[in-house]
Motif scaffolding. Structure first.
Motif, mmCIF file in Angstrom:
data_model
loop_
_atom_site.group_PDB
_atom_site.id
_atom_site.type_symbol
_atom_site.label_atom_id
_atom_site.label_comp_id
_atom_site.label_asym_id
_atom_site.label_seq_id
_atom_site.Cartn_x
_atom_site.Cartn_y
_atom_site.Cartn_z
ATOM 1 N N TYR A 293 124.583 79.831 59.756
ATOM 2 C CA TYR A 293 124.371 78.251 60.206
ATOM 3 C C TYR A 293 123.776 79.706 61.759
ATOM 4 N N ASN A 302 127.272 80.585 67.612
ATOM 5 C CA ASN A 302 128.994 81.083 66.219
ATOM 6 C C ASN A 302 129.353 81.200 66.818
ATOM 7 N N HIS A 306 132.648 76.247 66.326
ATOM 8 C CA HIS A 306 131.912 75.554 64.809
ATOM 9 C C HIS A 306 133.431 75.633 63.307
ATOM 10 N N TYR A 310 132.787 75.939 59.021
ATOM 11 C CA TYR A 310 132.685 77.346 58.805
ATOM 12 C C TYR A 310 134.144 76.938 57.019
ATOM 13 N N GLN A 314 133.699 77.816 53.267
ATOM 14 C CA GLN A 314 134.041 77.997 52.369
ATOM 15 C C GLN A 314 135.490 77.671 51.918
ATOM 16 N N VAL A 320 130.188 82.207 54.428
ATOM 17 C CA VAL A 320 130.009 81.861 55.409
ATOM 18 C C VAL A 320 129.249 83.289 56.302
ATOM 19 N N VAL A 322 127.222 84.366 59.706
ATOM 20 C CA VAL A 322 126.504 83.948 61.086
ATOM 21 C C VAL A 322 126.933 84.633 62.221
ATOM 22 N N LEU A 332 137.535 84.490 63.998
ATOM 23 C CA LEU A 332 137.498 84.006 63.666
ATOM 24 C C LEU A 332 137.602 85.316 62.365
ATOM 25 N N LEU A 336 139.768 82.682 59.317
ATOM 26 C CA LEU A 336 138.914 82.040 57.684
ATOM 27 C C LEU A 336 139.025 83.012 56.960
ATOM 28 N N LEU A 341 133.125 85.728 53.994
ATOM 29 C CA LEU A 341 132.392 85.717 55.006
ATOM 30 C C LEU A 341 131.500 86.779 55.522
#
Length: 373
Positions: A293, A302, A306, A310, A314, A320, A322, A332, A336, A341
């Motif tokens: 993205y 990013n 967002h 994300y 997932q 993801v 970024v 993050l 996440l 990732l």
């Protein structure tokens, strides 16, 4: 890989992410300029030490002069510390010259094409011509880069060839392209499908030739620094920002399906919030394995702004990818799934020591953070 001695470790992390396996931190790419220092293995002497290339003589030469381009790529690659999952590579934008008959123009950042008129009462003119002088110049610079890379000094990858529908939007002009989708849908469908098949054939032949001399013949050098254990293609649809879901289904999806059948796996570059309307459809396609993205300039960069999107990616079992500011890495990592990732933070650290500390910190943030929420 000569310019990345820890490449086996990076490969193992990429493979674990690709397979959704537990790892101690997300894949994290951190490249840092090393002030001219090179990173040969103990006792090794580099056999490719080009003179610093200086400024290119023209915007066209930046992309199409094999001598200058090869020297520039080597100069940058060997004077960078490629930390974590950063991949020594060079974005060769000249792949856009496999353009189905486009008329290119150059500046120092990009290539664009001059729109031209077509006759919708005649067969479409959008075909690949291997004898086209622009394409011939691209091939020379591409294989000169491969020669500079040797068997595995750095990652050359597949050329940056645009999808057929994005090329047509430039060749016709955006407004004329959009009107033609409505006024001449069969003509446009045929043009896009023919162009897509011809460009896949170009990729197939270039990949065959590159694999004969270079280990890293697939993937996207510079644009999507990604190293999974299987062949894949990076793709996009910039014009989809202006298409409804119905038009996306009619004119973009067929080209994506061809990509899926050819490669089995694809990484998709999703360009800004106007394209998010297509995300549910993209996540329904089994061959789309990664969403990269890139926010619009009017959006937050990013990061946690967002997060909902994300997590949607997932939740569908996709990775993801970024590019993030350094201050967004910790939140993050905590928020996440690290198995899905890839964070790219190249050029955000001032020193190699700072980058190494960031990679170690990412392990702490991961173990202390994500718990499957």
């Amino acid at each position: 890989m000569k310019f990345k001695p820890d490449w086996p470790e990076a490969q193992a992390r990429f493979a674990a992410m690709w397979n959704g396996e537990a790892i101690d931190r997300p894949c994290l790419a951190v490249a840092v300029a090393n002030s001219g220092q090179t990173f040969a293995k103990p006792g090794e002497v580099f056999d490719k030490q080009p003179d610093r290339p200086g400024a290119p003589p023209s915007a066209e030469a930046r992309g199409l002069d094999p001598g200058w381009g090869g020297a520039d790529a080597l100069d940058r690659i060997q004077n960078t510390w490629w930390g974590g999952e950063a991949i020594p590579s060079h974005l060769l934008l000249a792949g856009w010259l496999a353009s189905l008959g486009g008329r290119p123009h150059f500046d120092h950042r990009t290539i664009w094409f001059e729109p031209f008129a077509v006759d919708f009462d005649q067969p479409h003119p959008f075909h690949h011509n291997p004898a086209d002088p622009w394409y011939q110049r691209f091939e020379k610079v591409y294989f000169a880069l491969a020669a500079a890379a040797g068997r595995d000094d750095f990652y050359v990858g597949a050329p940056a060839i645009l999808p057929a529908h994005d090329l047509l939007s430039m060749h016709l002009g955006t407004e004329n392209f959009l009107l033609a989708l409505i006024d001449h849908p069969e003509w446009m469908r045929q043009a896009i499908e023919d162009g897509a098949r011809e460009l896949l054939a170009v990729r197939r032949e270039l990949g065959r030739r590159l694999a004969a001399q270079h280990e890293f013949w697939y993937g996207n050098a510079g644009w999507m620094p990604f190293g999974p254990p299987v062949p894949y293609l990076g793709t996009q649809s910039d014009v989809s920002c202006m298409l409804s879901p119905d038009l996306f289904e009619q004119f973009v999806l067929p080209e994506l399906e061809l990509v899926g059948r050819e490669y089995g796996a694809a990484c998709y570059h999703l360009d800004g919030s106007d394209a998010l309307q297509h995300l549910p459809r993209l996540l329904s396609l089994p061959y789309i394995r990664v969403i990269q993205y890139v926010p619009r300039p009017t959006e937050p960069p990013n990061g946690m702004a967002h997060l909902k999107m994300y997590r949607q990616i997932q939740a569908a079992g996709r990775i993801v990818h970024v590019q993030v500011p350094k201050d967004q890495i910790e939140p993050l990592c905590r928020a996440l799934d690290p198995r899905l990732l890839l964070l790219e933070a190249s050029w955000t650290c001032a020193t190699i020591d700072e980058a190494r500390q960031l990679l170690e910190a990412a392990k702490r943030w991961t173990s202390a953070g994500y718990a499957g929420q």
